[in-house]
Design a protein around this motif. Structure first.
Motif, PDB file in Angstrom:
ATOM      1  N   LEU A  99      47.759  61.200  94.051  1.00 13.09           N
ATOM      2  CA  LEU A  99      47.840  61.195  92.589  1.00 13.09           C
ATOM      3  C   LEU A  99      49.239  61.578  92.106  1.00 13.09           C
ATOM      4  O   LEU A  99      49.773  60.962  91.179  1.00 13.09           O
ATOM      5  N   ALA A 100      49.831  62.598  92.726  1.00 12.71           N
ATOM      6  CA  ALA A 100      51.176  63.012  92.334  1.00 12.71           C
ATOM      7  C   ALA A 100      52.186  61.900  92.605  1.00 12.71           C
ATOM      8  O   ALA A 100      53.058  61.616  91.779  1.00 12.71           O
ATOM      9  N   LEU A 101      52.055  61.257  93.742  1.00 12.74           N
ATOM     10  CA  LEU A 101      52.970  60.171  94.091  1.00 12.74           C
ATOM     11  C   LEU A 101      52.786  58.983  93.150  1.00 12.74           C
ATOM     12  O   LEU A 101      53.771  58.357  92.731  1.00 12.74           O
ATOM     13  N   ASP A 102      51.559  58.686  92.786  1.00 12.61           N
ATOM     14  CA  ASP A 102      51.285  57.586  91.872  1.00 12.61           C
ATOM     15  C   ASP A 102      51.874  57.858  90.490  1.00 12.61           C
ATOM     16  O   ASP A 102      52.481  56.978  89.880  1.00 12.61           O
ATOM     17  N   ARG A 103      51.722  59.070  90.000  1.00 14.38           N
ATOM     18  CA  ARG A 103      52.294  59.416  88.690  1.00 14.38           C
ATOM     19  C   ARG A 103      53.814  59.373  88.720  1.00 14.38           C
ATOM     20  O   ARG A 103      54.451  58.912  87.785  1.00 14.38           O
ATOM     21  N   PHE A 104      54.396  59.850  89.805  1.00 18.00           N
ATOM     22  CA  PHE A 104      55.847  59.840  89.949  1.00 18.00           C
ATOM     23  C   PHE A 104      56.371  58.401  89.971  1.00 18.00           C
ATOM     24  O   PHE A 104      57.352  58.071  89.300  1.00 18.00           O
ATOM     25  N   ALA A 105      55.698  57.527  90.708  1.00 16.35           N
ATOM     26  CA  ALA A 105      56.118  56.128  90.778  1.00 16.35           C
ATOM     27  C   ALA A 105      55.952  55.449  89.420  1.00 16.35           C
ATOM     28  O   ALA A 105      56.794  54.640  89.024  1.00 16.35           O
ATOM     29  N   ALA A 106      54.892  55.767  88.709  1.00 16.73           N
ATOM     30  CA  ALA A 106      54.688  55.170  87.385  1.00 16.73           C
ATOM     31  C   ALA A 106      55.767  55.628  86.416  1.00 16.73           C
ATOM     32  O   ALA A 106      56.270  54.836  85.619  1.00 16.73           O
ATOM     33  N   ARG A 107      56.143  56.892  86.499  1.00 13.60           N
ATOM     34  CA  ARG A 107      57.193  57.403  85.616  1.00 13.60           C
ATOM     35  C   ARG A 107      58.519  56.710  85.906  1.00 13.60           C
ATOM     36  O   ARG A 107      59.243  56.321  84.993  1.00 13.60           O
ATOM     37  N   ILE A 108      58.842  56.551  87.177  1.00 14.89           N
ATOM     38  CA  ILE A 108      60.086  55.867  87.537  1.00 14.89           C
ATOM     39  C   ILE A 108      60.038  54.414  87.071  1.00 14.89           C
ATOM     40  O   ILE A 108      61.022  53.882  86.553  1.00 14.89           O
ATOM     41  N   GLY A 109      58.887  53.764  87.233  1.00 16.60           N
ATOM     42  CA  GLY A 109      58.749  52.380  86.791  1.00 16.60           C
ATOM     43  C   GLY A 109      58.936  52.232  85.302  1.00 16.60           C
ATOM     44  O   GLY A 109      59.587  51.298  84.838  1.00 16.60           O
ATOM     45  N   LEU A 110      58.374  53.140  84.516  1.00 20.70           N
ATOM     46  CA  LEU A 110      58.529  53.068  83.065  1.00 20.70           C
ATOM     47  C   LEU A 110      59.964  53.312  82.646  1.00 20.70           C
ATOM     48  O   LEU A 110      60.483  52.655  81.740  1.00 20.70           O
ATOM     49  N   GLU A 111      60.632  54.266  83.283  1.00 21.48           N
ATOM     50  CA  GLU A 111      62.031  54.527  82.955  1.00 21.48           C
ATOM     51  C   GLU A 111      62.917  53.342  83.337  1.00 21.48           C
ATOM     52  O   GLU A 111      63.830  52.980  82.598  1.00 21.48           O
ATOM     53  N   ALA A 112      62.632  52.738  84.487  1.00 20.16           N
ATOM     54  CA  ALA A 112      63.427  51.583  84.907  1.00 20.16           C
ATOM     55  C   ALA A 112      63.186  50.407  83.963  1.00 20.16           C
ATOM     56  O   ALA A 112      64.119  49.670  83.623  1.00 20.16           O
ATOM     57  N   GLU A 113      61.955  50.226  83.540  1.00 16.68           N
ATOM     58  CA  GLU A 113      61.646  49.117  82.636  1.00 16.68           C
ATOM     59  C   GLU A 113      62.332  49.288  81.284  1.00 16.68           C
ATOM     60  O   GLU A 113      62.785  48.324  80.684  1.00 16.68           O
ATOM     61  N   SER A 114      62.434  50.514  80.814  1.00 15.09           N
ATOM     62  CA  SER A 114      63.056  50.739  79.510  1.00 15.09           C
ATOM     63  C   SER A 114      64.573  50.566  79.551  1.00 15.09           C
ATOM     64  O   SER A 114      65.195  50.349  78.518  1.00 15.09           O
ATOM     65  N   THR A 115      65.183  50.638  80.727  1.00 11.46           N
ATOM     66  CA  THR A 115      66.630  50.482  80.818  1.00 11.46           C
ATOM     67  C   THR A 115      67.055  49.043  81.081  1.00 11.46           C
ATOM     68  O   THR A 115      68.234  48.728  80.977  1.00 11.46           O
ATOM     69  N   LEU A 116      66.111  48.180  81.430  1.00  9.28           N
ATOM     70  CA  LEU A 116      66.461  46.790  81.707  1.00  9.28           C
ATOM     71  C   LEU A 116      66.688  46.024  80.415  1.00  9.28           C
ATOM     72  O   LEU A 116      66.015  46.236  79.419  1.00  9.28           O
ATOM     73  N   ARG A 117      67.667  45.121  80.451  1.00 10.40           N
ATOM     74  CA  ARG A 117      67.915  44.255  79.308  1.00 10.40           C
ATOM     75  C   ARG A 117      67.225  42.928  79.557  1.00 10.40           C
ATOM     76  O   ARG A 117      67.036  42.511  80.692  1.00 10.40           O
ATOM     77  N   GLU A 118      66.907  42.248  78.483  1.00 10.64           N
ATOM     78  CA  GLU A 118      66.331  40.912  78.627  1.00 10.64           C
ATOM     79  C   GLU A 118      67.422  39.960  79.069  1.00 10.64           C
ATOM     80  O   GLU A 118      68.605  40.140  78.771  1.00 10.64           O
ATOM     81  N   LEU A 119      67.014  38.939  79.781  1.00 17.20           N
ATOM     82  CA  LEU A 119      67.976  37.931  80.192  1.00 17.20           C
ATOM     83  C   LEU A 119      68.438  37.154  78.971  1.00 17.20           C
ATOM     84  O   LEU A 119      67.665  36.904  78.051  1.00 17.20           O
ATOM     85  N   PRO A 120      69.698  36.774  78.946  1.00 18.26           N
ATOM     86  CA  PRO A 120      70.173  35.996  77.800  1.00 18.26           C
ATOM     87  C   PRO A 120      69.496  34.630  77.775  1.00 18.26           C
ATOM     88  O   PRO A 120      69.166  34.056  78.801  1.00 18.26           O
ATOM     89  N   ARG A 121      69.302  34.137  76.586  1.00 17.87           N
ATOM     90  CA  ARG A 121      68.684  32.817  76.449  1.00 17.87           C
ATOM     91  C   ARG A 121      69.691  31.738  76.813  1.00 17.87           C
ATOM     92  O   ARG A 121      70.895  31.969  76.849  1.00 17.87           O
TER      93      ARG A 121
END
Length: 63
Positions: A32-54
């Motif tokens: 459970l701790a590892l799953d929460r840690f991975a989810a937190r990292i995934g959310l932080e990584a997703e928020s820092t990604l930019r959309e690809l230019p059109r």
């Protein structure tokens, strides 16, 4: 002579079953701790990604 009643579980089996139960609980908590840690990292990584230019943004504009 006295006869003993029904035999209880042997102490060794009792200790092993308690040890296995504790190990299962600890592994569950670790998962459970590892799953929460991975989810937190995934959310932080997703928020820092930019959309690809059109496509229109990457083409050179012709005069």
């Amino acid at each position: 002579m006295t006869t003993s009643g029904p035999h209880a579980r042997s102490p060794r089996l009792w200790r092993w079953s308690i040890g296995v139960a504790v190990a299962v609980v600890l592994l569950g908590a670790w998962w459970l701790a590892l799953d929460r840690f991975a989810a937190r990292i995934g959310l932080e990584a997703e928020s820092t990604l930019r959309e690809l230019p059109r496509n229109e943004d990457t083409r050179r504009q012709s005069d």
